[in-house]
Design an enzyme around this catalytic site. Structure first.
Site, PDB file in Angstrom:
ATOM      1  N   GLU A 115       0.917  -1.183   0.172  1.00 22.71           N
ATOM      2  CA  GLU A 115       0.075  -0.027   0.172  1.00 22.71           C
ATOM      3  C   GLU A 115       0.775   1.292  -0.190  1.00 22.71           C
ATOM      4  O   GLU A 115       1.848   1.312   0.662  1.00 22.71           O
ATOM      5  CB  GLU A 115      -0.863   0.108   1.182  1.00 22.71           C
ATOM      6  CG  GLU A 115      -1.984  -1.084   1.094  1.00 22.71           C
ATOM      7  CD  GLU A 115      -2.673  -1.071   2.318  1.00 22.71           C
ATOM      8  OE1 GLU A 115      -3.841  -1.919   2.430  1.00 22.71           O
ATOM      9  OE2 GLU A 115      -2.484  -0.521   3.262  1.00 22.71           O
ATOM     10  N   CYS A 128       3.576   8.621   1.326  1.00 22.16           N
ATOM     11  CA  CYS A 128       3.919   7.494   2.230  1.00 22.16           C
ATOM     12  C   CYS A 128       4.216   6.138   1.406  1.00 22.16           C
ATOM     13  O   CYS A 128       3.241   5.666   1.083  1.00 22.16           O
ATOM     14  CB  CYS A 128       2.926   7.333   3.443  1.00 22.16           C
ATOM     15  SG  CYS A 128       3.453   6.215   4.717  1.00 22.16           S
ATOM     16  N   CYS A 135       6.741  -6.942   7.560  1.00 21.75           N
ATOM     17  CA  CYS A 135       7.631  -6.538   8.210  1.00 21.75           C
ATOM     18  C   CYS A 135       8.198  -7.708   9.118  1.00 21.75           C
ATOM     19  O   CYS A 135       7.417  -8.341   9.658  1.00 21.75           O
ATOM     20  CB  CYS A 135       7.079  -5.540   9.052  1.00 21.75           C
ATOM     21  SG  CYS A 135       8.378  -4.359  10.062  1.00 21.75           S
ATOM     22  N   CYS A 139       5.658  -4.541  16.063  1.00 22.75           N
ATOM     23  CA  CYS A 139       5.262  -3.604  17.058  1.00 22.75           C
ATOM     24  C   CYS A 139       3.983  -3.822  17.377  1.00 22.75           C
ATOM     25  O   CYS A 139       3.339  -3.854  16.348  1.00 22.75           O
ATOM     26  CB  CYS A 139       5.530  -2.255  16.330  1.00 22.75           C
ATOM     27  SG  CYS A 139       7.350  -1.850  15.818  1.00 22.75           S
ATOM     28  N   CYS A 142       1.001  -1.750  15.728  1.00 20.82           N
ATOM     29  CA  CYS A 142       1.040  -1.668  14.249  1.00 20.82           C
ATOM     30  C   CYS A 142       0.302  -2.735  13.337  1.00 20.82           C
ATOM     31  O   CYS A 142       0.758  -3.963  13.779  1.00 20.82           O
ATOM     32  CB  CYS A 142       2.373  -1.412  13.846  1.00 20.82           C
ATOM     33  SG  CYS A 142       2.488  -1.444  11.956  1.00 20.82           S
ATOM     34  N   SER A 228      11.524   6.717   8.330  1.00 19.71           N
ATOM     35  CA  SER A 228      11.361   6.467   9.692  1.00 19.71           C
ATOM     36  C   SER A 228      11.796   5.283  10.191  1.00 19.71           C
ATOM     37  O   SER A 228      11.508   3.981   9.354  1.00 19.71           O
ATOM     38  CB  SER A 228       9.697   6.807   9.642  1.00 19.71           C
ATOM     39  OG  SER A 228       9.324   6.168  11.075  1.00 19.71           O
ATOM     40  N   SER A 250      10.343   5.956  15.400  1.00 21.69           N
ATOM     41  CA  SER A 250       9.208   5.300  16.332  1.00 21.69           C
ATOM     42  C   SER A 250       9.722   5.115  17.833  1.00 21.69           C
ATOM     43  O   SER A 250       9.999   4.119  18.072  1.00 21.69           O
ATOM     44  CB  SER A 250       8.466   4.095  15.689  1.00 21.69           C
ATOM     45  OG  SER A 250       8.196   4.132  14.316  1.00 21.69           O
ATOM     46  N   PHE A 251       9.383   6.041  18.353  1.00 20.72           N
ATOM     47  CA  PHE A 251       9.754   6.182  19.901  1.00 20.72           C
ATOM     48  C   PHE A 251       8.716   5.606  20.607  1.00 20.72           C
ATOM     49  O   PHE A 251       9.119   4.563  21.172  1.00 20.72           O
ATOM     50  CB  PHE A 251      10.344   7.498  20.460  1.00 20.72           C
ATOM     51  CG  PHE A 251      11.241   7.645  21.361  1.00 20.72           C
ATOM     52  CD1 PHE A 251      12.398   7.288  21.155  1.00 20.72           C
ATOM     53  CD2 PHE A 251      11.160   8.110  22.569  1.00 20.72           C
ATOM     54  CE1 PHE A 251      13.430   7.124  22.243  1.00 20.72           C
ATOM     55  CE2 PHE A 251      11.878   8.026  23.645  1.00 20.72           C
ATOM     56  CZ  PHE A 251      13.076   7.683  23.276  1.00 20.72           C
ATOM     57  N   HIS A 252       7.703   6.224  20.897  1.00 18.96           N
ATOM     58  CA  HIS A 252       6.491   5.554  21.664  1.00 18.96           C
ATOM     59  C   HIS A 252       6.326   5.265  22.864  1.00 18.96           C
ATOM     60  O   HIS A 252       5.431   4.986  23.688  1.00 18.96           O
ATOM     61  CB  HIS A 252       5.970   4.598  20.728  1.00 18.96           C
ATOM     62  CG  HIS A 252       5.932   4.605  19.108  1.00 18.96           C
ATOM     63  ND1 HIS A 252       5.312   5.755  18.678  1.00 18.96           N
ATOM     64  CD2 HIS A 252       6.327   4.162  18.340  1.00 18.96           C
ATOM     65  CE1 HIS A 252       5.239   5.639  17.535  1.00 18.96           C
ATOM     66  NE2 HIS A 252       5.839   4.566  17.145  1.00 18.96           N
ATOM     67  N   ASN A 327      -4.792   5.067  15.858  1.00 19.17           N
ATOM     68  CA  ASN A 327      -5.801   4.694  14.962  1.00 19.17           C
ATOM     69  C   ASN A 327      -6.201   3.314  15.246  1.00 19.17           C
ATOM     70  O   ASN A 327      -5.532   2.403  14.745  1.00 19.17           O
ATOM     71  CB  ASN A 327      -5.326   4.948  13.354  1.00 19.17           C
ATOM     72  CG  ASN A 327      -5.284   6.370  12.927  1.00 19.17           C
ATOM     73  OD1 ASN A 327      -6.191   7.339  13.221  1.00 19.17           O
ATOM     74  ND2 ASN A 327      -4.019   6.695  12.675  1.00 19.17           N
ATOM     75  N   CYS A 370      -2.028   6.165   9.763  1.00 20.61           N
ATOM     76  CA  CYS A 370      -0.644   5.965  10.550  1.00 20.61           C
ATOM     77  C   CYS A 370      -0.870   4.660  11.095  1.00 20.61           C
ATOM     78  O   CYS A 370      -1.749   4.572  12.142  1.00 20.61           O
ATOM     79  CB  CYS A 370      -0.024   6.951  11.186  1.00 20.61           C
ATOM     80  SG  CYS A 370       1.701   6.602  11.295  1.00 20.61           S
TER      81      CYS A 370
HETATM   82  S1  SF4 Z   1       5.696   0.179  12.935  1.00 15.32           S
HETATM   83 FE1  SF4 Z   1       7.178  -0.144  11.345  1.00 15.32          FE
HETATM   84  S2  SF4 Z   1       8.779  -1.291  12.120  1.00 15.32           S
HETATM   85 FE2  SF4 Z   1       6.951  -1.744  13.602  1.00 15.32          FE
HETATM   86  S3  SF4 Z   1       5.650  -3.351  12.821  1.00 15.32           S
HETATM   87 FE3  SF4 Z   1       4.948  -1.529  11.941  1.00 15.32          FE
HETATM   88  S4  SF4 Z   1       5.909  -1.245   9.864  1.00 15.32           S
HETATM   89 FE4  SF4 Z   1       7.188  -2.815  11.002  1.00 15.32          FE
END
Ligand code: SF4
Length: 396
Positions: A115, A128, A135, A139, A142, A228, A250-252, A327, A370
């Site tokens: 996508e 984007c 991946c 995370c 995500c 990122s 991506s700190f979070h 989201n 996101c």
């Molecule tokens: S945030 Fe990025 S690195 Fe983490 S699982 Fe999702 S796509 Fe992968």
């Protein structure tokens, strides 16, 4: 052969070592393109000019048909067509959100799908881009992380996403003449924040971004490209030196305990190691600041203490903190923080001297926001399978 025999240099070509089948020129660096043209038999003394010409047609004017490359001799065009293709990922579908966000599903070699999301703003637009199918990281907030890595994208497939979006936005300058410099661009920024961890596909991402930055092509400044990462520490300095783009992380979370859960790569390189690498980045890459992405998860990472800890951790790093209201996606284990909480969090950071914009959720109605990017492969396959099954049933 007599000295008077008229031979154009274009015809004096002896293919040296071309691989089987046509080679896709999209994604080759200038050096690789040079080599490919030499291998096809382009005379050494012409090759620099030919590289420039072919490059401009492909990346400045978006031309994919060799026959339309009119400043090349006809014989040379025919030769190119025999050996090469100019191929970009195929757009399978496009969804347009009520807010103008466009989500594309694109198909790459092997039938895989990724996508790509275009987010328009008043005087610019951000694309984007994805760097992997799926991946390796998981995370927990995500959606993409729920899909296993299938493969890395090639450089051509990465820069090809930008080219596909420019096609869709009808934003190529007039072939053979235009420069693309007039007026603000619809596609002015690129963020490598789609599917995948770009630093786990370093060489292809670097080559694709070098192509996108080239001044005689798509010509995006390195300051308009943001990569990122979830925190692949050993590659961060390399990113500064070899790409030099802006960096987002991506700190979070503000403790290793929470970050281990949200961004499990933290177990490999913890907050301290990550911050050390980030501290060195702006100087190495000559960029002004680093963007810290911080997804706001209710009762997980959104307390006042978190905000204060965050400010303390990043002390000394030129930074902007992007607060991302979570989201939700089907089955997601988290909830979005309340709006008042997000504002309070932002306020603490702002008062400590950092920009702390709250990202407006975009494209929610088409699941393009996101963290929601997940290859539609499975869903599309399922629906196609359903359609086929239904068709099968109706034939019985
Ligand atoms: S945030 Fe990025 S690195 Fe983490 S699982 Fe999702 S796509 Fe992968």
């Amino acid at each position: 052969m007599s000295a008077s025999t008229p031979i154009t240099q274009d015809v004096m070509t002896i293919p040296r070592k071309l691989p089987e089948g046509p080679v896709n020129l999209v994604g080759l660096t200038r050096d690789q393109l040079r080599q490919a043209l030499l291998d096809m038999g382009t005379p050494e003394k012409q090759v620099k000019m030919r590289v420039n010409q072919v490059w401009q047609w492909i990346y400045q004017w978006g031309v994919r048909d060799f026959d339309a490359m009119t400043n090349l001799a006809k014989t040379y065009r025919a030769q190119l067509a025999e050996h090469f293709v100019v191929d970009i990922p195929e757009m399978v579908s496009k969804q347009v959100s009520a807010d103008g966000t466009r989500k594309y599903l694109v198909r790459i070699a092997g039938g895989h799908e990724v996508e790509v999301v275009y987010i328009p703003e008043t005087d610019r637009g951000t694309l984007c881009v994805s760097s992997q199918v799926g991946c390796t990281l998981t995370c927990s907030f995500c959606h993409t992380g729920t899909q296993k890595l299938v493969r890395n994208l090639t450089a051509g497939e990465i820069v090809g996403q930008i080219m596909m979006a420019r096609d869709d936005l009808d934003e190529w300058p007039e072939p053979g003449v235009g420069t693309g410099d007039a007026g603000p661009r619809l596609l002015s920024n690129v963020v490598l924040m789609g599917m995948g961890e770009p630093l786990y596909n370093f060489d292809n991402v670097r080559n694709a971004m070098k192509i996108a930055m080239d001044g005689e092509g798509i010509s995006l400044s390195r300051r308009r490209i943001t990569l990122s990462t979830s925190g692949v520490v050993p590659e961060i300095a390399k990113c500064a030196e070899e790409i030099g783009c802006m960096l987002a992380v991506s700190f979070h979370a503000t403790t290793d305990e929470v970050r281990d859960k949200l961004v499990p790569i933290n177990k490999r390189w913890n907050i301290k190691e990550l911050l050390d690498a980030l501290r060195a980045y702006p100087k190495l890459s000559n960029s002004e600041r680093i963007t810290f992405e911080y997804v706001m998860l209710k009762d997980v990472n959104d307390s006042d203490d978190d905000a204060r800890r965050l400010v303390k951790l990043i002390q000394g790093i030129p930074a902007k903190i992007n607060l991302i209201p979570f989201n939700e996606w089907p089955g997601s284990p988290y909830q979005r923080s309340d709006w008042a909480r997000i504002e309070k969090f932002a306020d603490i950071i702002y008062k400590a001297g950092y920009a702390s914009p709250i990202r407006t959720p975009r494209g929610e109605d088409i699941m393009a926001a996101c963290g929601q990017l997940k290859s539609a492969t499975e869903r599309a396959r399922k629906s196609r399978a359903q359609i086929e099954a239904e068709a099968g049933l109706s034939q019985q």
